[in-house]
Design a protein around this motif. Sequence first.
Motif, mmCIF file in Angstrom:
data_model
loop_
_atom_site.group_PDB
_atom_site.id
_atom_site.type_symbol
_atom_site.label_atom_id
_atom_site.label_comp_id
_atom_site.label_asym_id
_atom_site.label_seq_id
_atom_site.Cartn_x
_atom_site.Cartn_y
_atom_site.Cartn_z
ATOM 1 N N ASP A 40 0.836 -1.196 0.000
ATOM 2 C CA ASP A 40 0.000 0.000 0.000
ATOM 3 C C ASP A 40 0.874 1.250 0.000
ATOM 4 O O ASP A 40 0.585 2.229 -0.697
ATOM 5 N N LEU A 41 1.950 1.231 0.772
ATOM 6 C CA LEU A 41 2.880 2.359 0.790
ATOM 7 C C LEU A 41 3.508 2.552 -0.583
ATOM 8 O O LEU A 41 3.600 3.680 -1.097
ATOM 9 N N THR A 42 3.939 1.462 -1.209
ATOM 10 C CA THR A 42 4.530 1.518 -2.543
ATOM 11 C C THR A 42 3.545 2.110 -3.545
ATOM 12 O O THR A 42 3.891 2.968 -4.366
ATOM 13 N N LYS A 43 2.307 1.649 -3.471
ATOM 14 C CA LYS A 43 1.255 2.138 -4.364
ATOM 15 C C LYS A 43 1.062 3.644 -4.208
ATOM 16 O O LYS A 43 0.964 4.388 -5.194
ATOM 17 N N THR A 44 1.035 4.129 -2.966
ATOM 18 C CA THR A 44 0.809 5.549 -2.709
ATOM 19 C C THR A 44 1.942 6.392 -3.281
ATOM 20 O O THR A 44 1.720 7.442 -3.891
ATOM 21 N N LEU A 71 8.877 -2.799 -7.592
ATOM 22 C CA LEU A 71 10.021 -3.371 -6.891
ATOM 23 C C LEU A 71 11.091 -2.318 -6.619
ATOM 24 O O LEU A 71 11.648 -2.259 -5.517
ATOM 25 N N ARG A 72 11.375 -1.470 -7.614
ATOM 26 C CA ARG A 72 12.378 -0.428 -7.406
ATOM 27 C C ARG A 72 11.914 0.585 -6.366
ATOM 28 O O ARG A 72 12.725 1.140 -5.624
ATOM 29 N N THR A 73 10.633 0.836 -6.345
ATOM 30 C CA THR A 73 10.100 1.743 -5.325
ATOM 31 C C THR A 73 10.326 1.165 -3.935
ATOM 32 O O THR A 73 10.810 1.854 -3.025
ATOM 33 N N ALA A 74 9.965 -0.093 -3.753
ATOM 34 C CA ALA A 74 10.126 -0.740 -2.451
ATOM 35 C C ALA A 74 11.590 -0.811 -2.042
ATOM 36 O O ALA A 74 11.951 -0.496 -0.896
ATOM 37 N N VAL A 75 12.465 -1.201 -2.990
ATOM 38 C CA VAL A 75 13.904 -1.274 -2.698
ATOM 39 C C VAL A 75 14.454 0.106 -2.367
ATOM 40 O O VAL A 75 15.253 0.269 -1.430
ATOM 41 N N GLY A 76 14.000 1.122 -3.131
ATOM 42 C CA GLY A 76 14.461 2.481 -2.875
ATOM 43 C C GLY A 76 14.066 2.975 -1.486
ATOM 44 O O GLY A 76 14.860 3.632 -0.804
#
Length: 322
Positions: A40-44, A71-76
């Motif tokens: 949900d955080l990644t989506k936002t 995936l890059r958002t989450a890793v970042g």
Amino acid sequence: MSPAEDEKSLPLPERWPRASKFALSACAAAVAELVTFPLDLTKTRLQVQGEAAVHRNGTVTGQTVPYRGMLRTAVGIVQEEGLRKLWQGATPALYRHIVYSGVRMVAYEHLRDSVLGRAEDESFPFWKAVVGGMSAGAIGQFFASPTDLVKVQMQMEGKRKLEGKPLRFRGVHHAFMKILSEGGIRGLWAGWVPNVQRAALVNMGDLTTYDSVKHFLLLNTPLVDNVVTHSVASCCSGLVAAVLGTPADVVKTRIMNQPRDKQGRGLLYKSSTDCLVQTVQGEGFMSLYKGFIPTWMRMAPWSLVFWLTYEQIRRICGVSSF
């Protein structure tokens, strides 16, 4: 034995059926929310990336951090802000789902069983399921809108820090009080219109699909009311909910995250329609599906965890199957 004593001897779910169902659905939603919250955080973060209205109004300061996919958002986020930041905003999200899921589940069952009415064979016509699902989602989300507002704004705090902007909140309580002091009661319901619209569409996908698919399988296939049936129905509901709800979710997120004046009015968008038009004109139609993959990848496991947990705790507590 007197009627009062008879009532006291009944199991708790029979004495207070709606309160019991509210509590059970809130527990199931809390489990599902904690498991899937990083998505949900990644989506936002993806949904507010490249926001055309922000650039037009010159409100971008510092260096922006581009994200290129889920995936890059989450890793970042993990590399730049820390692993714990994947659960930033989880507390108001739990508050939101306690209210939202509790109200929507109780409202839907009440509409299905008492207002709209099932058929004699216990089936529920699809059009009634659509009306019930949309109505229950809208009611639940209206009551939960302040907690959703706090969740969205707290999820963006890490991104603000990376862009060189000052943090707005010290915690959940401070966020509630600051929004209340700056915008009044009206400020707590900022963005409630697209929020309710999104919830109506999502629940048309979630509640309507789950209820319809589950009872279709029970009435027309050899499957029985067990984990397999619940899993199939929940997978279908997660996909349909993501397809229907993502555009409204993008609009809701942007309206809730925009800066506001002292009267609580948005500085970027006048309304949900204005946000929709600006987004499509400035970024193209497919921008309404920014964050679709993490939305779907979150809704699918969220729906699976929620419905399996909800059905099982109902059974354990002696409440009839949904």
